[in-house]
Design a protein around this motif. Structure first.
Motif, PDB file in Angstrom:
ATOM      1  N   TRP A  56       0.846  -1.196   0.000  1.00 25.05           N
ATOM      2  CA  TRP A  56       0.000   0.000   0.000  1.00 25.05           C
ATOM      3  C   TRP A  56       0.882   1.247   0.000  1.00 25.05           C
ATOM      4  CZ3 TRP A  56      -5.552   0.295   1.250  1.00 25.05           C
ATOM      5  CH2 TRP A  56      -6.199  -0.938   1.062  1.00 25.05           C
ATOM      6  N   PRO A  57       0.395   2.368  -0.547  1.00 18.78           N
ATOM      7  CA  PRO A  57       1.223   3.578  -0.664  1.00 18.78           C
ATOM      8  C   PRO A  57       1.450   4.332   0.653  1.00 18.78           C
ATOM      9  CG  PRO A  57      -0.932   3.931  -1.671  1.00 18.78           C
ATOM     10  CD  PRO A  57      -0.868   2.486  -1.265  1.00 18.78           C
ATOM     11  N   HIS A  58       0.666   4.046   1.677  1.00 24.75           N
ATOM     12  CA  HIS A  58       0.804   4.691   2.995  1.00 24.75           C
ATOM     13  C   HIS A  58       0.573   6.200   2.946  1.00 24.75           C
ATOM     14  CE1 HIS A  58       2.066   0.824   4.458  1.00 24.75           C
ATOM     15  NE2 HIS A  58       3.019   0.787   3.535  1.00 24.75           N
ATOM     16  N   CYS A  59      -0.364   6.611   2.119  1.00 21.09           N
ATOM     17  CA  CYS A  59      -0.809   8.001   2.113  1.00 21.09           C
ATOM     18  C   CYS A  59      -2.215   8.042   1.519  1.00 21.09           C
ATOM     19  CB  CYS A  59       0.141   8.909   1.341  1.00 21.09           C
ATOM     20  SG  CYS A  59      -0.046   8.883  -0.427  1.00 21.09           S
ATOM     21  N   ALA A  60      -2.891   9.128   1.708  1.00 20.27           N
ATOM     22  CA  ALA A  60      -4.266   9.318   1.226  1.00 20.27           C
ATOM     23  C   ALA A  60      -5.220   8.374   1.933  1.00 20.27           C
ATOM     24  CB  ALA A  60      -4.353   9.148  -0.293  1.00 20.27           C
ATOM     25  N   TYR A  61      -4.954   8.123   3.221  1.00 17.33           N
ATOM     26  CA  TYR A  61      -5.787   7.210   4.000  1.00 17.33           C
ATOM     27  C   TYR A  61      -7.148   7.837   4.304  1.00 17.33           C
ATOM     28  CZ  TYR A  61      -7.513   4.509   7.950  1.00 17.33           C
ATOM     29  OH  TYR A  61      -8.293   3.754   8.784  1.00 17.33           O
ATOM     30  N   SER A  62      -8.177   7.041   4.118  1.00 19.93           N
ATOM     31  CA  SER A  62      -9.508   7.444   4.560  1.00 19.93           C
ATOM     32  C   SER A  62     -10.252   6.210   5.057  1.00 19.93           C
ATOM     33  CB  SER A  62     -10.288   8.145   3.440  1.00 19.93           C
ATOM     34  OG  SER A  62     -10.499   7.268   2.357  1.00 19.93           O
ATOM     35  N   MET A  63     -11.221   6.444   5.898  1.00 23.89           N
ATOM     36  CA  MET A  63     -12.026   5.369   6.445  1.00 23.89           C
ATOM     37  C   MET A  63     -13.491   5.785   6.431  1.00 23.89           C
ATOM     38  SD  MET A  63     -11.998   3.511  10.147  1.00 23.89           S
ATOM     39  CE  MET A  63     -13.363   4.389  10.886  1.00 23.89           C
ATOM     40  N   GLN A  64     -14.323   4.830   6.138  1.00 25.43           N
ATOM     41  CA  GLN A  64     -15.761   5.053   6.100  1.00 25.43           C
ATOM     42  C   GLN A  64     -16.413   3.939   6.902  1.00 25.43           C
ATOM     43  OE1 GLN A  64     -17.103   5.255   2.038  1.00 25.43           O
ATOM     44  NE2 GLN A  64     -19.120   4.503   2.568  1.00 25.43           N
ATOM     45  N   MET A  65     -17.470   4.260   7.620  1.00 27.23           N
ATOM     46  CA  MET A  65     -18.246   3.255   8.349  1.00 27.23           C
ATOM     47  C   MET A  65     -19.645   3.196   7.766  1.00 27.23           C
ATOM     48  SD  MET A  65     -17.471   3.716  12.377  1.00 27.23           S
ATOM     49  CE  MET A  65     -16.037   4.644  12.826  1.00 27.23           C
ATOM     50  N   GLU A  66     -20.104   1.980   7.503  1.00 23.98           N
ATOM     51  CA  GLU A  66     -21.473   1.772   7.045  1.00 23.98           C
ATOM     52  C   GLU A  66     -22.137   0.811   8.021  1.00 23.98           C
ATOM     53  OE1 GLU A  66     -21.250   0.350   3.010  1.00 23.98           O
ATOM     54  OE2 GLU A  66     -20.543   2.287   2.253  1.00 23.98           O
ATOM     55  N   PHE A  67     -23.315   1.188   8.482  1.00 25.56           N
ATOM     56  CA  PHE A  67     -24.013   0.393   9.492  1.00 25.56           C
ATOM     57  C   PHE A  67     -25.167  -0.360   8.861  1.00 25.56           C
ATOM     58  CE2 PHE A  67     -21.790   3.762  11.612  1.00 25.56           C
ATOM     59  CZ  PHE A  67     -21.255   3.148  12.729  1.00 25.56           C
ATOM     60  N   LEU A 120       1.738  15.405  -3.243  1.00 24.39           N
ATOM     61  CA  LEU A 120       1.019  16.550  -2.664  1.00 24.39           C
ATOM     62  C   LEU A 120       0.278  16.138  -1.398  1.00 24.39           C
ATOM     63  CD1 LEU A 120      -0.377  18.068  -5.983  1.00 24.39           C
ATOM     64  CD2 LEU A 120       1.303  19.154  -4.460  1.00 24.39           C
ATOM     65  N   ILE A 121      -0.348  14.985  -1.451  1.00 22.28           N
ATOM     66  CA  ILE A 121      -1.093  14.481  -0.292  1.00 22.28           C
ATOM     67  C   ILE A 121      -0.147  14.180   0.862  1.00 22.28           C
ATOM     68  CG2 ILE A 121      -2.478  12.551   0.554  1.00 22.28           C
ATOM     69  CD1 ILE A 121      -3.765  12.508  -2.314  1.00 22.28           C
ATOM     70  N   ARG A 122       0.985  13.542   0.563  1.00 22.85           N
ATOM     71  CA  ARG A 122       1.972  13.260   1.624  1.00 22.85           C
ATOM     72  C   ARG A 122       2.416  14.558   2.303  1.00 22.85           C
ATOM     73  NH1 ARG A 122       3.701   9.254  -2.088  1.00 22.85           N
ATOM     74  NH2 ARG A 122       3.470   7.188  -1.170  1.00 22.85           N
ATOM     75  N   SER A 123       2.684  15.573   1.501  1.00 25.18           N
ATOM     76  CA  SER A 123       3.103  16.859   2.042  1.00 25.18           C
ATOM     77  C   SER A 123       2.002  17.474   2.901  1.00 25.18           C
ATOM     78  CB  SER A 123       3.477  17.796   0.895  1.00 25.18           C
ATOM     79  OG  SER A 123       3.838  19.052   1.381  1.00 25.18           O
ATOM     80  N   PHE A 124       0.781  17.434   2.407  1.00 22.88           N
ATOM     81  CA  PHE A 124      -0.360  17.957   3.156  1.00 22.88           C
ATOM     82  C   PHE A 124      -0.526  17.209   4.478  1.00 22.88           C
ATOM     83  CE2 PHE A 124      -4.943  17.510   4.114  1.00 22.88           C
ATOM     84  CZ  PHE A 124      -5.230  18.832   4.423  1.00 22.88           C
TER      85      PHE A 124
END
Length: 133
Positions: A56-67, A120-124
């Motif tokens: 995995w690239p180890h950047c641009a991480y996001s998580m979503q929860m669906e119930f 750009l994302i890593r820098s951010f």
């Protein structure tokens, strides 16, 4: 616990109430990101990413929860398009010049090739970590 790869750099970890109980946590721990909830999420991320056959690239991480009635889907992503979606959601709650600057960053990421967008994302992300310290 059941893990499903949705697409490259995006997996879903389906967790039942029994799974939560076995780990000594509640739905509220996940939603409120309590220390126990964070530990569970971290372990779920490790297991989920470990089920794929690539790095995995180890950047641009996001998580979503669906119930759902019988389970919760924890969706982990390191896809640039998912990250952009979340950045746009954040931009909508900002005001004035701050919103404009944030939207400008989003626009630049959107028109960039994937590797440039990831840089750009890593820098951010690094700048955000430094601000939080």
């Amino acid at each position: 616990m059941h893990i499903e790869e949705i697409e490259r750099y995006k997996v879903a970890c389906y967790v039942t109430r029994v799974d939560l109980k076995q780990h000594g946590i509640t739905i509220e721990d996940l939603v409120d990101r309590t220390p126990l909830g964070q530990m569970f999420i971290k372990k779920a991320v490790e297991l989920s990413k470990g089920c794929t056959e690539y790095e995995w690239p180890h950047c641009a991480y996001s998580m979503q929860m669906e119930f759902y009635p019988k389970e919760i889907a924890l969706i982990f992503s390191e896809r640039v398009d998912d990250y952009i979606y979340n950045l746009r959601q954040t931009a909508m709650v900002l005001s004035g010049e701050q919103a404009a600057q944030f939207q400008h960053l989003v626009d630049i990421i959107c028109v960039s090739e994937e590797e440039e967008a990831r840089e750009l994302i890593r820098s951010f992300e690094e700048n955000m970590r430094q601000i939080q310290q």
